[in-house]
Scaffold this motif. Structure first.
Motif, PDB file in Angstrom:
ATOM      1  N   ALA A 186      34.316 116.921  77.105  1.00  0.00           N
ATOM      2  CA  ALA A 186      35.306 117.240  76.074  1.00  0.00           C
ATOM      3  C   ALA A 186      35.295 116.168  74.993  1.00  0.00           C
ATOM      4  O   ALA A 186      35.183 114.976  75.295  1.00  0.00           O
ATOM      5  CB  ALA A 186      36.692 117.345  76.690  1.00  0.00           C
ATOM      6  N   PRO A 187      35.416 116.550  73.718  1.00  0.00           N
ATOM      7  CA  PRO A 187      35.422 115.537  72.646  1.00  0.00           C
ATOM      8  C   PRO A 187      36.695 114.690  72.632  1.00  0.00           C
ATOM      9  O   PRO A 187      36.677 113.566  72.133  1.00  0.00           O
ATOM     10  CB  PRO A 187      35.293 116.371  71.376  1.00  0.00           C
ATOM     11  CG  PRO A 187      35.802 117.730  71.736  1.00  0.00           C
ATOM     12  CD  PRO A 187      35.465 117.919  73.185  1.00  0.00           C
ATOM     13  N   TYR A 188      37.788 115.224  73.174  1.00  0.00           N
ATOM     14  CA  TYR A 188      39.059 114.499  73.187  1.00  0.00           C
ATOM     15  C   TYR A 188      39.713 114.639  74.556  1.00  0.00           C
ATOM     16  O   TYR A 188      39.537 115.654  75.250  1.00  0.00           O
ATOM     17  CB  TYR A 188      40.004 115.025  72.103  1.00  0.00           C
ATOM     18  CG  TYR A 188      39.475 114.805  70.704  1.00  0.00           C
ATOM     19  CD1 TYR A 188      39.615 113.574  70.072  1.00  0.00           C
ATOM     20  CD2 TYR A 188      38.804 115.822  70.026  1.00  0.00           C
ATOM     21  CE1 TYR A 188      39.112 113.366  68.795  1.00  0.00           C
ATOM     22  CE2 TYR A 188      38.287 115.611  68.758  1.00  0.00           C
ATOM     23  CZ  TYR A 188      38.446 114.384  68.141  1.00  0.00           C
ATOM     24  OH  TYR A 188      37.944 114.181  66.882  1.00  0.00           O
ATOM     25  N   GLU A 189      40.499 113.620  74.934  1.00  0.00           N
ATOM     26  CA  GLU A 189      41.145 113.576  76.244  1.00  0.00           C
ATOM     27  C   GLU A 189      42.658 113.712  76.177  1.00  0.00           C
ATOM     28  O   GLU A 189      43.286 114.039  77.182  1.00  0.00           O
ATOM     29  CB  GLU A 189      40.826 112.244  76.922  1.00  0.00           C
ATOM     30  CG  GLU A 189      39.366 111.966  77.113  1.00  0.00           C
ATOM     31  CD  GLU A 189      39.088 110.534  77.541  1.00  0.00           C
ATOM     32  OE1 GLU A 189      38.001 110.313  78.122  1.00  0.00           O
ATOM     33  OE2 GLU A 189      39.945 109.652  77.299  1.00  0.00           O
ATOM     34  N   PHE A 237      43.049 117.358  80.104  1.00  0.00           N
ATOM     35  CA  PHE A 237      43.592 117.061  78.781  1.00  0.00           C
ATOM     36  C   PHE A 237      45.105 116.868  78.892  1.00  0.00           C
ATOM     37  O   PHE A 237      45.793 117.643  79.560  1.00  0.00           O
ATOM     38  CB  PHE A 237      43.282 118.188  77.799  1.00  0.00           C
ATOM     39  CG  PHE A 237      43.634 117.842  76.375  1.00  0.00           C
ATOM     40  CD1 PHE A 237      42.726 117.170  75.570  1.00  0.00           C
ATOM     41  CD2 PHE A 237      44.868 118.174  75.848  1.00  0.00           C
ATOM     42  CE1 PHE A 237      43.045 116.831  74.259  1.00  0.00           C
ATOM     43  CE2 PHE A 237      45.207 117.847  74.547  1.00  0.00           C
ATOM     44  CZ  PHE A 237      44.286 117.174  73.739  1.00  0.00           C
ATOM     45  N   ARG A 238      45.618 115.822  78.229  1.00  0.00           N
ATOM     46  CA  ARG A 238      47.046 115.488  78.303  1.00  0.00           C
ATOM     47  C   ARG A 238      47.706 115.648  76.941  1.00  0.00           C
ATOM     48  O   ARG A 238      47.080 115.388  75.903  1.00  0.00           O
ATOM     49  CB  ARG A 238      47.240 114.041  78.775  1.00  0.00           C
ATOM     50  CG  ARG A 238      46.737 113.763  80.158  1.00  0.00           C
ATOM     51  CD  ARG A 238      46.869 112.274  80.478  1.00  0.00           C
ATOM     52  NE  ARG A 238      48.267 111.852  80.542  1.00  0.00           N
ATOM     53  CZ  ARG A 238      48.648 110.565  80.652  1.00  0.00           C
ATOM     54  NH1 ARG A 238      47.737 109.610  80.654  1.00  0.00           N
ATOM     55  NH2 ARG A 238      49.934 110.264  80.725  1.00  0.00           N
ATOM     56  N   VAL A 239      48.955 116.056  76.956  1.00  0.00           N
ATOM     57  CA  VAL A 239      49.775 116.118  75.747  1.00  0.00           C
ATOM     58  C   VAL A 239      51.006 115.253  75.996  1.00  0.00           C
ATOM     59  O   VAL A 239      51.782 115.510  76.923  1.00  0.00           O
ATOM     60  CB  VAL A 239      50.184 117.562  75.416  1.00  0.00           C
ATOM     61  CG1 VAL A 239      51.132 117.586  74.215  1.00  0.00           C
ATOM     62  CG2 VAL A 239      48.951 118.414  75.134  1.00  0.00           C
ATOM     63  N   VAL A 240      51.176 114.215  75.168  1.00  0.00           N
ATOM     64  CA  VAL A 240      52.240 113.231  75.382  1.00  0.00           C
ATOM     65  C   VAL A 240      53.114 113.143  74.128  1.00  0.00           C
ATOM     66  O   VAL A 240      52.707 112.542  73.124  1.00  0.00           O
ATOM     67  CB  VAL A 240      51.660 111.846  75.714  1.00  0.00           C
ATOM     68  CG1 VAL A 240      52.787 110.854  76.006  1.00  0.00           C
ATOM     69  CG2 VAL A 240      50.697 111.926  76.893  1.00  0.00           C
ATOM     70  N   PRO A 241      54.300 113.743  74.135  1.00  0.00           N
ATOM     71  CA  PRO A 241      55.214 113.603  72.999  1.00  0.00           C
ATOM     72  C   PRO A 241      55.935 112.257  73.051  1.00  0.00           C
ATOM     73  O   PRO A 241      56.283 111.756  74.126  1.00  0.00           O
ATOM     74  CB  PRO A 241      56.194 114.758  73.200  1.00  0.00           C
ATOM     75  CG  PRO A 241      56.170 115.035  74.672  1.00  0.00           C
ATOM     76  CD  PRO A 241      54.806 114.663  75.161  1.00  0.00           C
ATOM     77  N   VAL A 242      56.160 111.677  71.861  1.00  0.00           N
ATOM     78  CA  VAL A 242      56.939 110.442  71.731  1.00  0.00           C
ATOM     79  C   VAL A 242      58.136 110.787  70.858  1.00  0.00           C
ATOM     80  O   VAL A 242      57.974 111.139  69.686  1.00  0.00           O
ATOM     81  CB  VAL A 242      56.116 109.312  71.073  1.00  0.00           C
ATOM     82  CG1 VAL A 242      56.939 108.028  71.012  1.00  0.00           C
ATOM     83  CG2 VAL A 242      54.810 109.093  71.827  1.00  0.00           C
TER      84      VAL A 242
END
Length: 349
Positions: free
Chosen positions: A13-16, A72-77
């Motif tokens: 994958a190009p992004y993690e 793949f992770r999605v992390v909201p701040v």
């Protein structure tokens, strides 16, 4: 369980990871009576809809969270209040697969509330509380994400979305620049010129705006024709960041994409795909989510535009600002009835 896209995973994958900041909140949607634009001292009858409304970061982050396969992770701040809406939103975000450990709960501050209004022709706007939890997101909140940026150096996407202060978004984009992340953003009409004046555009790889925001960028009158607004807005954006990818959405009239090339900028256009429209609120955010999802899945620029167009057209078939049942299977079914897709996009479904 939501079905996932057939995207590359792991080292292929190009992004993690996607790390984003922006508004997290709830709201109400009203259907206005009459197509005339609301006046300064006007009272207008409206119908309160049962649709669920959400703030910017939550909407955009939802789709990569439910569509892209692990790891793949999605992390909201961001921030919510210590109240029932805040707790419910955290449950929903976690349920969609987001990692909410960097969403701060603030005492004695309400979770952000927005009110969306829509005219009979499908256009509309939002009012968002300026003194609620999302407005208290600071660069210190962004600093808490530094270990994630370090861990995923050169393999991440950073998203700076509206409804948190510009200094927090600037901190995220500067950190993303430091760690080699792809940097994406959108703006509201009222802040886009300030964002340019403060140098925010120097830290961008992608900006996605709609025609209203393009007019605001130029100081043009509402309803100023596309023919003059679009090239002028793109020229301003290019002048501030020549290498930035630029997207301008125009509702049912389609979307334009400007792609940096070796010797010139390449322009793409996609016609809006047909849809049984139940709610247009959140469609522009879904379009940006589609661009970022396609990027993480390895699509080229033109194919990302097509994928985003598909996702946005599927979204408007829900009255909620986040389509609750929109997964890869639903996208494939939507594509089957709305027309062919480029081969690279079809392979994802």
């Amino acid at each position: 369980m939501a079905s996932r896209l057939k995207a590359p995973t792991g080292k292929a994958a190009p992004y993690e990871i996607l790390i984003g900041t922006g508004g997290i909140g709830h709201g109400y949607l009203f259907d206005l009576e009459g197509d005339d634009t609301l006046g300064r001292e006007e009272s207008r009858a409206a119908r309160l809809r049962e649709a669920r409304d959400y703030c910017k970061l939550h909407i955009i982050a939802h789709y990569p969270a439910v569509l892209l396969p692990p790891p793949f992770r999605v992390v909201p701040v961001g921030a919510v209040g210590n109240d029932e809406p805040g707790a419910r939103l955290l449950r929903e975000m976690n349920g969609a697969g987001m990692d909410t450990t960097l969403v701060r709960t603030i005492e004695r501050t309400p979770t952000t509330l927005s009110v969306c209004f829509q005219y009979p022709d499908g256009t509309g706007g939002n009012l968002t509380a300026a003194d609620a939890a999302s407005a208290r997101v600071t660069p210190a909140d962004i600093e808490r994400a530094r270990p994630l940026f370090e861990r995923h150096r050169g393999r991440g996407i950073a998203l700076a979305a509206p409804e948190v202060p510009l200094d927090a978004r600037a901190a995220l984009l500067e950190m993303a620049t430091e760690y080699g992340f792809f940097r994406a953003t959108s703006f509201t009409p009222g802040e886009i010129r300030e964002a340019i004046a403060t140098g925010l555009f120097h830290h961008l790889d992608l900006v996605s705006i709609n025609m209203e925001e393009a007019r605001a960028l130029l100081g043009a009158a509402p309803g100023a024709p596309l023919r003059g607004v679009l090239p002028a807005a793109m020229q301003v954006l290019r002048r501030n960041q020549p290498a930035c990818q630029i997207i301008v959405t125009n509702g049912e009239r389609g979307a334009y994409g400007l792609e940096p090339a070796a010797d010139a900028m390449k322009t793409h256009f996609v016609h809006a795909r047909p849809a049984a429209v139940l709610g247009t609120a959140g469609a522009g955010d879904a379009f940006l989510a589609g661009l970022l999802t396609g990027l993480a899945a390895g699509l080229g620029f033109a194919d990302r535009l097509e994928f985003a167009n598909l996702l946005a057209s599927a979204k408007v078939e829900s009255e909620h600002t986040i389509h609750p049942g929109l997964d890869a299977d639903a996208l494939r079914r939507h594509a089957e009835v709305t027309g062919p897709l480029p081969q690279a996009v079809s392979r994802l479904l």
